[in-house]
Design an enzyme around this catalytic site. Sequence first.
Site, PDB file in Angstrom:
ATOM      1  N   SER A  60       0.858  -1.187   0.000  1.00  0.00           N
ATOM      2  CA  SER A  60       0.000   0.000   0.000  1.00  0.00           C
ATOM      3  C   SER A  60       0.888   1.228   0.000  1.00  0.00           C
ATOM      4  O   SER A  60       1.981   1.218   0.591  1.00  0.00           O
ATOM      5  CB  SER A  60      -0.898   0.016   1.239  1.00  0.00           C
ATOM      6  OG  SER A  60      -1.519   1.279   1.374  1.00  0.00           O
TER       7      SER A  60
ATOM      8  N   TYR B 134      -1.677  -0.650  10.324  1.00  0.00           N
ATOM      9  CA  TYR B 134      -1.717  -1.028   8.908  1.00  0.00           C
ATOM     10  C   TYR B 134      -0.487  -0.488   8.174  1.00  0.00           C
ATOM     11  O   TYR B 134       0.161  -1.204   7.394  1.00  0.00           O
ATOM     12  CB  TYR B 134      -3.010  -0.488   8.286  1.00  0.00           C
ATOM     13  CG  TYR B 134      -3.229  -0.836   6.842  1.00  0.00           C
ATOM     14  CD1 TYR B 134      -3.609  -2.121   6.468  1.00  0.00           C
ATOM     15  CD2 TYR B 134      -3.074   0.125   5.848  1.00  0.00           C
ATOM     16  CE1 TYR B 134      -3.834  -2.440   5.136  1.00  0.00           C
ATOM     17  CE2 TYR B 134      -3.295  -0.176   4.524  1.00  0.00           C
ATOM     18  CZ  TYR B 134      -3.676  -1.462   4.162  1.00  0.00           C
ATOM     19  OH  TYR B 134      -3.891  -1.765   2.836  1.00  0.00           O
TER      20      TYR B 134
HETATM   21  N1  LIG Z   1      -8.811  -1.365  -1.017  1.00  0.00           N
HETATM   22  C1  LIG Z   1      -7.811  -0.509  -0.950  1.00  0.00           C
HETATM   23  O1  LIG Z   1      -8.003   0.717  -1.088  1.00  0.00           O
HETATM   24  C2  LIG Z   1      -6.406  -0.993  -0.738  1.00  0.00           C
HETATM   25  C3  LIG Z   1      -5.376  -0.032  -0.805  1.00  0.00           C
HETATM   26  C4  LIG Z   1      -4.072  -0.458  -0.630  1.00  0.00           C
HETATM   27  C5  LIG Z   1      -3.799  -1.792  -0.415  1.00  0.00           C
HETATM   28  N2  LIG Z   1      -4.823  -2.696  -0.339  1.00  0.00           N
HETATM   29  C6  LIG Z   1      -4.463  -4.085  -0.088  1.00  0.00           C
HETATM   30  O2  LIG Z   1      -5.055  -4.918  -1.069  1.00  0.00           O
HETATM   31  C7  LIG Z   1      -5.285  -6.217  -0.522  1.00  0.00           C
HETATM   32  C8  LIG Z   1      -6.734  -6.615  -0.749  1.00  0.00           C
HETATM   33  O3  LIG Z   1      -7.549  -5.653  -0.115  1.00  0.00           O
HETATM   34  P1  LIG Z   1      -9.095  -5.462  -0.469  1.00  0.00           P
HETATM   35  O4  LIG Z   1      -9.321  -3.997  -0.529  1.00  0.00           O
HETATM   36  O5  LIG Z   1      -9.484  -6.310  -1.611  1.00  0.00           O
HETATM   37  O6  LIG Z   1      -9.737  -5.983   0.891  1.00  0.00           O
HETATM   38  P2  LIG Z   1     -11.092  -6.802   1.194  1.00  0.00           P
HETATM   39  O7  LIG Z   1     -12.097  -6.542   0.154  1.00  0.00           O
HETATM   40  O8  LIG Z   1     -11.403  -6.489   2.624  1.00  0.00           O
HETATM   41  O9  LIG Z   1     -10.626  -8.322   1.053  1.00  0.00           O
HETATM   42  C9  LIG Z   1      -9.664  -8.838   1.935  1.00  0.00           C
HETATM   43  C10 LIG Z   1      -9.399 -10.264   1.558  1.00  0.00           C
HETATM   44  O10 LIG Z   1      -8.414 -10.782   2.475  1.00  0.00           O
HETATM   45  C11 LIG Z   1      -8.935 -12.012   2.984  1.00  0.00           C
HETATM   46  N3  LIG Z   1      -8.389 -12.347   4.299  1.00  0.00           N
HETATM   47  C12 LIG Z   1      -8.468 -11.668   5.459  1.00  0.00           C
HETATM   48  N4  LIG Z   1      -7.884 -12.371   6.454  1.00  0.00           N
HETATM   49  C13 LIG Z   1      -7.436 -13.521   5.895  1.00  0.00           C
HETATM   50  C14 LIG Z   1      -6.762 -14.656   6.387  1.00  0.00           C
HETATM   51  N5  LIG Z   1      -6.423 -14.776   7.686  1.00  0.00           N
HETATM   52  N6  LIG Z   1      -6.446 -15.656   5.523  1.00  0.00           N
HETATM   53  C15 LIG Z   1      -6.784 -15.584   4.221  1.00  0.00           C
HETATM   54  N7  LIG Z   1      -7.446 -14.540   3.699  1.00  0.00           N
HETATM   55  C16 LIG Z   1      -7.763 -13.517   4.533  1.00  0.00           C
HETATM   56  C17 LIG Z   1     -10.430 -11.805   3.030  1.00  0.00           C
HETATM   57  O11 LIG Z   1     -11.088 -13.058   3.167  1.00  0.00           O
HETATM   58  P3  LIG Z   1     -12.541 -13.222   3.888  1.00  0.00           P
HETATM   59  O12 LIG Z   1     -13.556 -12.921   2.831  1.00  0.00           O
HETATM   60  O13 LIG Z   1     -12.550 -14.630   4.348  1.00  0.00           O
HETATM   61  O14 LIG Z   1     -12.575 -12.222   5.029  1.00  0.00           O
HETATM   62  C18 LIG Z   1     -10.638 -11.144   1.684  1.00  0.00           C
HETATM   63  O15 LIG Z   1     -10.634 -12.102   0.650  1.00  0.00           O
HETATM   64  C19 LIG Z   1      -4.907  -6.126   0.968  1.00  0.00           C
HETATM   65  O16 LIG Z   1      -3.607  -6.603   1.160  1.00  0.00           O
HETATM   66  C20 LIG Z   1      -4.963  -4.637   1.236  1.00  0.00           C
HETATM   67  O17 LIG Z   1      -4.159  -4.243   2.316  1.00  0.00           O
HETATM   68  C21 LIG Z   1      -6.108  -2.331  -0.497  1.00  0.00           C
END
Ligand SMILES: NC(=O)c1ccc[n+]([C@@H]2O[C@H](COP(=O)([O-])OP(=O)(O)OC[C@H]3O[C@@H](n4cnc5c(N)ncnc54)[C@H](OP(=O)(O)O)[C@@H]3O)[C@@H](O)[C@H]2O)c1
Length: 236
Positions: free
Chosen positions: A143, A159
């Site tokens: 991120s 985070y």
């Molecule tokens: N969205 C943003 O603006 C943003 C910005 C920068 C970076 N990111 C990064 O992008 C990545 C994906 O984020 P997202 O926005 O798509 O988040 P999200 O929609 O909240 O999805 C998170 C995913 O991680 C899974 N997860 C959580 N804990 C886990 C565990 N213990 N074992 C396996 N899977 C697990 C969740 O599974 P469940 O469905 O089972 O909970 C879900 O599939 C993350 O690393 C996040 O930090 C996101």
Amino acid sequence: MRASEDRVALVTGASRGIGREIARQLSARGISVCAGVRNHGPESLIAEGNSAASVLYREIALDVTQPDSVREAVQAVLRMFGRIDILVNNAGISDGDHDALRLDVEAFKNVMDVNVLGAWRLCESVIPAMTANNYGRIVNISSTLGSLHHLNRATEPAYRVSKAAINALTRVFAARLSGTGILVNAASPGWVRTDLGGPNAPRSVQQGADTPVWLATLPEDGPSGGLFYDRAPLEW
Ligand SMILES: NC(=O)c1ccc[n+]([C@@H]2O[C@H](COP(=O)([O-])OP(=O)(O)OC[C@H]3O[C@@H](n4cnc5c(N)ncnc54)[C@H](OP(=O)(O)O)[C@@H]3O)[C@@H](O)[C@H]2O)c1
């Protein structure tokens, strides 16, 4: 290099959000995809995306905080395909915004367990299979909030620290695997509309997944040990 339809990818946190879209885009490129999901049931075995017989998209049980789950998931992929070419460490959580002067130790440990140790466990488990083939692409989803260069606000401290750590881990593994044919990079997807990013984020999951998919499919002379945003280097 093998044709893309022969390649096999494992994507963590692929139940929803950016991870699901990364898995979908890899599948659409003809790559066999194992989508790691925590809540896996028999009904989760699904085929989507590319309909070519050699291309599969299937969900497998994977909780990145559980060493047994990591081991079993990797073994399951190797049993099915005999190889893992691409690992995308996407699973990530945030404990939200809070005052850095008030540390919730358990919440911080949870964030580190998923965001950092989870990726480390997967690398440790997958890399021997990549090394055996002299080929691998590892993409750690970071991120911009974890970039020390851009870090001048105290929001979401746990985070931010976890994402700075995954950046460091990216450099450590890139150095450790130099010359092996395994390229290790980190990607910032930007602020994306997901459950984590919220509805006001300006970017779509398609935009957020683009750079990770590009890094997952780099040619042999591609970069290693970098952090990228929109396919361009981002300051650490
Ligand atoms: N969205 C943003 O603006 C943003 C910005 C920068 C970076 N990111 C990064 O992008 C990545 C994906 O984020 P997202 O926005 O798509 O988040 P999200 O929609 O909240 O999805 C998170 C995913 O991680 C899974 N997860 C959580 N804990 C886990 C565990 N213990 N074992 C396996 N899977 C697990 C969740 O599974 P469940 O469905 O089972 O909970 C879900 O599939 C993350 O690393 C996040 O930090 C996101």
